[in-house]
Design an enzyme around this catalytic site. Structure first.
Site, PDB file in Angstrom:
ATOM      1  N   GLY A  13      42.846  56.224  37.174  1.00 16.90           N
ATOM      2  CA  GLY A  13      42.067  55.485  38.171  1.00 16.90           C
ATOM      3  C   GLY A  13      40.564  55.535  37.955  1.00 16.90           C
ATOM      4  O   GLY A  13      40.064  56.176  37.031  1.00 16.90           O
ATOM      5  N   LYS A  17      37.935  58.325  35.950  1.00 19.25           N
ATOM      6  CA  LYS A  17      37.146  57.986  34.748  1.00 19.25           C
ATOM      7  C   LYS A  17      35.643  57.975  35.025  1.00 19.25           C
ATOM      8  O   LYS A  17      34.853  58.315  34.158  1.00 19.25           O
ATOM      9  CB  LYS A  17      37.623  56.663  34.140  1.00 19.25           C
ATOM     10  CG  LYS A  17      37.254  55.436  34.901  1.00 19.25           C
ATOM     11  CD  LYS A  17      37.745  54.192  34.175  1.00 19.25           C
ATOM     12  CE  LYS A  17      37.422  52.978  35.023  1.00 19.25           C
ATOM     13  NZ  LYS A  17      38.348  51.887  34.887  1.00 19.25           N
ATOM     14  N   HIS A 241      29.047  61.841  54.330  1.00 13.15           N
ATOM     15  CA  HIS A 241      27.875  62.227  53.535  1.00 13.15           C
ATOM     16  C   HIS A 241      26.632  62.490  54.402  1.00 13.15           C
ATOM     17  O   HIS A 241      25.987  63.528  54.292  1.00 13.15           O
ATOM     18  CB  HIS A 241      27.532  61.139  52.520  1.00 13.15           C
ATOM     19  CG  HIS A 241      28.671  60.749  51.621  1.00 13.15           C
ATOM     20  ND1 HIS A 241      29.670  61.619  51.269  1.00 13.15           N
ATOM     21  CD2 HIS A 241      28.962  59.573  50.997  1.00 13.15           C
ATOM     22  CE1 HIS A 241      30.527  60.998  50.463  1.00 13.15           C
ATOM     23  NE2 HIS A 241      30.118  59.745  50.296  1.00 13.15           N
ATOM     24  N   LYS A 340      18.084  54.038  47.844  1.00 16.22           N
ATOM     25  CA  LYS A 340      17.544  55.394  47.992  1.00 16.22           C
ATOM     26  C   LYS A 340      18.263  56.158  49.085  1.00 16.22           C
ATOM     27  O   LYS A 340      18.877  55.570  49.976  1.00 16.22           O
ATOM     28  CB  LYS A 340      16.049  55.371  48.287  1.00 16.22           C
ATOM     29  CG  LYS A 340      15.698  54.867  49.659  1.00 16.22           C
ATOM     30  CD  LYS A 340      14.222  55.122  49.952  1.00 16.22           C
ATOM     31  CE  LYS A 340      13.859  54.623  51.341  1.00 16.22           C
ATOM     32  NZ  LYS A 340      12.457  54.593  51.614  1.00 16.22           N
ATOM     33  N   ARG A 366      13.615  63.696  49.253  1.00 18.81           N
ATOM     34  CA  ARG A 366      14.168  62.521  48.573  1.00 18.81           C
ATOM     35  C   ARG A 366      15.398  62.982  47.784  1.00 18.81           C
ATOM     36  O   ARG A 366      15.268  63.752  46.830  1.00 18.81           O
ATOM     37  CB  ARG A 366      13.082  61.943  47.665  1.00 18.81           C
ATOM     38  CG  ARG A 366      13.536  60.920  46.646  1.00 18.81           C
ATOM     39  CD  ARG A 366      13.962  59.612  47.256  1.00 18.81           C
ATOM     40  NE  ARG A 366      12.856  58.857  47.798  1.00 18.81           N
ATOM     41  CZ  ARG A 366      12.466  57.668  47.343  1.00 18.81           C
ATOM     42  NH1 ARG A 366      13.086  57.100  46.351  1.00 18.81           N
ATOM     43  NH2 ARG A 366      11.464  57.037  47.926  1.00 18.81           N
ATOM     44  N   TYR A 374       8.217  66.024  49.591  1.00 19.76           N
ATOM     45  CA  TYR A 374       6.788  65.829  49.824  1.00 19.76           C
ATOM     46  C   TYR A 374       6.459  65.859  51.297  1.00 19.76           C
ATOM     47  O   TYR A 374       7.303  65.598  52.139  1.00 19.76           O
ATOM     48  CB  TYR A 374       6.263  64.567  49.143  1.00 19.76           C
ATOM     49  CG  TYR A 374       6.835  63.248  49.604  1.00 19.76           C
ATOM     50  CD1 TYR A 374       8.014  62.745  49.073  1.00 19.76           C
ATOM     51  CD2 TYR A 374       6.162  62.477  50.555  1.00 19.76           C
ATOM     52  CE1 TYR A 374       8.523  61.524  49.477  1.00 19.76           C
ATOM     53  CE2 TYR A 374       6.661  61.243  50.947  1.00 19.76           C
ATOM     54  CZ  TYR A 374       7.843  60.779  50.413  1.00 19.76           C
ATOM     55  OH  TYR A 374       8.350  59.570  50.813  1.00 19.76           O
TER      56      TYR A 374
HETATM   57  C1  BG6 Z   1      31.027  56.907  48.261  1.00 24.34           C
HETATM   58  C2  BG6 Z   1      31.166  55.616  49.012  1.00 24.34           C
HETATM   59  O1  BG6 Z   1      31.641  57.949  48.949  1.00 24.34           O
HETATM   60  O2  BG6 Z   1      29.652  57.201  48.104  1.00 24.34           O
HETATM   61  C3  BG6 Z   1      30.446  54.490  48.313  1.00 24.34           C
HETATM   62  O3  BG6 Z   1      32.547  55.297  49.130  1.00 24.34           O
HETATM   63  C4  BG6 Z   1      29.009  54.873  48.061  1.00 24.34           C
HETATM   64  O4  BG6 Z   1      30.507  53.293  49.052  1.00 24.34           O
HETATM   65  C5  BG6 Z   1      28.939  56.219  47.373  1.00 24.34           C
HETATM   66  O5  BG6 Z   1      28.439  53.882  47.230  1.00 24.34           O
HETATM   67  C6  BG6 Z   1      27.507  56.704  47.255  1.00 24.34           C
HETATM   68  O6  BG6 Z   1      27.450  57.797  46.401  1.00 24.34           O
HETATM   69  P1  BG6 Z   1      26.178  58.039  45.500  1.00 24.34           P
HETATM   70  O7  BG6 Z   1      26.438  59.339  44.852  1.00 24.34           O
HETATM   71  O8  BG6 Z   1      26.087  56.898  44.556  1.00 24.34           O
HETATM   72  O9  BG6 Z   1      25.008  58.059  46.430  1.00 24.34           O
END
Ligand code: BG6
Length: 503
Positions: A13, A17, A241, A340, A366, A374
């Site tokens: 998948g 990869k 995230h 970003k 950042r 910063y």
């Molecule tokens: C993934 C999401 O978990 O995180 C994606 O499913 C997103 O939609 C990605 O693009 C972002 O990860 P990174 O590491 O590119 O910021």
């Protein structure tokens, strides 16, 4: 600890990869894979050894002869087996294959450890976990299971998945990946907060006015419409995230750097966040512009009336002594003008009349691209002027740590798995606390009769036009419209006519 066998499930998948194999190679190249490691790829697809190698190495960069040679060596330590995900005989065959390799390596008693990476669609998480537990669980060593989101769609489905996996594997055998926790700047948050006396002292509602966590991508969801439409941007990047980043920014100081101490504090702070209300949300979906197709025009999207948000700004409140009244604004969007990820902590205005009106201080972490920390701060304009200008204390990694290579997030997380360090993985109660914050809002958005307002924004724009008003509403003060980091040159400021000196 020495884990001789790594099995990548779903080896044919995309995730495997693009992320898993390049990370494994990165560790191999830097000498972090235990000697004598054997990596077994497993998936349904029938393919030859050569096809397998071609597939799993296609995203690995080998620009010079030395790396090419290392890649060649790496291909010697891996093999492939095809098999089904819900078939005992297939799992038994995998087990046989691992046993043969264990015998060849003459592993001592209690040392036949196995790690399984589930680079798989969520629909097969449970059958695969069942098959592994029944047929390929290490009988004479430790087993580790690495899983990756989506962990359900809401509190209920996530809890159910948790129960099903929990019945098969112990919590300390499970490593739930949130790859943001492997990013360098995210791993730096605790250090910035707790290893610097000055930040530590001003890290609360008395000094901080608002916090923004921003995720911007320039690409849309082209080709991923099927997956994305079911999830939307909130489930895709915010519930996991960005919330992980928030919990590191907001948690109390852990009693130690042990993984459970850190995770305890993260869970505690998440439990202080009430569910997000609709009034604290701004939702958007991109439309075609600048020659790019709109979200609804994507061929892979089945529901052409979809109201799935591709952009969201959400404000979270933390009800504890430290943060009461401080808005934490999360913004995430696809198909925007910029790519970003950053955390922006805006401090309160300075008190007193001396320099009233000077721009607020900000601390920016950042995350990407180009890690940097910063601080925006006020300085006297050099020269005869006594004007205050906004300047910065800038730690840009590229210039400060120029000869250092920052590993990919997956590389760092896989190493943590091999070292049995759970700090950067999501614990079951953490996941539940995270879902509780988002589930009511997600259910409202998903309910077609609720007709939740969703605005549009052009592909390649800054997002919905309402965004600036939204963040202003929570107190964000974009005080200097002309200041943009990284600052290329101050010449334009110094050329502008200075105000009369304050003599
Ligand atoms: C993934 C999401 O978990 O995180 C994606 O499913 C997103 O939609 C990605 O693009 C972002 O990860 P990174 O590491 O590119 O910021």
């Amino acid at each position: 600890m020495y884990i001789p066998h790594s099995v990548v499930l779903g080896a044919s998948g995309d995730l495997a990869k693009k992320k898993t194999y390049p990370a494994l190679f990165g560790l191999f190249r830097n000498g972090f894979l235990p000697e004598n490691t054997h990596i077994i790829g497993y998936a349904r697809t029938k393919m030859t050894h050569q096809d397998y190698l071609a597939r799993v190495t296609q995203y690995i960069k080998a620009p010079d002869d030395e790396t090419k040679q290392l890649l060649e060596d790496f291909t010697q330590i891996t093999s492939y087996r095809s098999g089904l995900y819900d078939d005992d005989a297939s799992w038994q065959a995998l087990d046989e294959c691992i046993r043969a390799s264990e015998a060849k390596r003459q592993l001592g008693s209690g040392r036949k450890h196995r790690v399984f990476y589930m680079a798989l669609p969520p629909s097969v998480f449970v059958p695969v976990a069942e098959g592994l537990k029944k047929n390929a669980y290490a009988q004479d060593g430790l087993t580790r299971l690495v899983v990756e989101k989506p962990f359900g769609m809401d509190t209920q489905s996530s809890n159910q998945l948790g129960r099903e996996l929990g019945a098969l594997f112990k919590e300390d055998e499970i490593y739930r990946i949130d790859h943001y926790l492997g990013k360098e700047m995210v791993k730096n948050v605790m250090m910035v907060r707790f290893a610097n006396i000055f930040f530590n002292q001003i890290w609360d509602r008395k000094y901080i006015d608002n916090v923004q966590i921003t995720f911007k991508e320039t690409i849309g969801t082209e080709g991923r419409g099927g997956y994305f439409d079911e999830f939307g941007v909130i489930r895709d990047v915010m519930q996991n995230h960005l919330l992980q980043v928030l919990s590191l920014i907001a948690m109390e100081r852990p009693i130690s750097t042990e993984s459970e101490a850190i995770r305890d504090e993260k869970v505690k702070v998440l439990k202080c966040i009430p569910p997000i209300v609709l009034e604290d949300a701004l939702l958007g979906q991109y439309v075609g512009a600048n020659g790019k197709p709109g979200y609804l025009e994507d061929d892979t999207l089945k529901n052409k009336q979809s109201r799935t948000p591709t952009f969201a700004a959400l404000t979270l409140w933390i009800q504890n002594e430290r943060w009461e009244g401080v808005p934490f604004i999360m913004k995430a969007g696809k198909a925007l003008n910029d790519a970003k990820v950053e955390v922006r902590i805006q401090f309160r205005n300075v008190a007193g009349s001396l320099y009233k009106g000077s721009p607020r201080n900000e601390l920016v972490l950042r995350v990407q691209p180009g890690e940097a920390v910063y601080v925006k701060f006020n300085n006297k304009q050099p020269g005869l002027s006594y004007q205050t200008i906004q300047s910065d204390l800038d730690l840009t990694y590229d210039s400060r740590y120029s000869n250092m290579k920052i590993p990919d997030a997956y590389e760092s997380l896989i190493l943590d798995v091999l070292r049995a360090d759970h700090s950067n993985f999501v614990r079951d109660d953490e996941l539940e606390a995270a879902w509780k914050i988002f589930t009511p809002l997600l259910h409202t958005i998903d309910n077609p009769t609720a007709k939740v307002p969703i605005t549009t924004y052009p592909y390649g724009s800054r997002g919905p036009a309402e965004l600036d008003g939204f963040v202003r509403r929570y107190g964000y003060d974009r005080s200097d419209e002309n200041y943009d980091w990284p600052v290329q040159s101050l010449s334009s400021t110094s050329e502008s006519a200075p105000p009369p000196p304050r003599l």
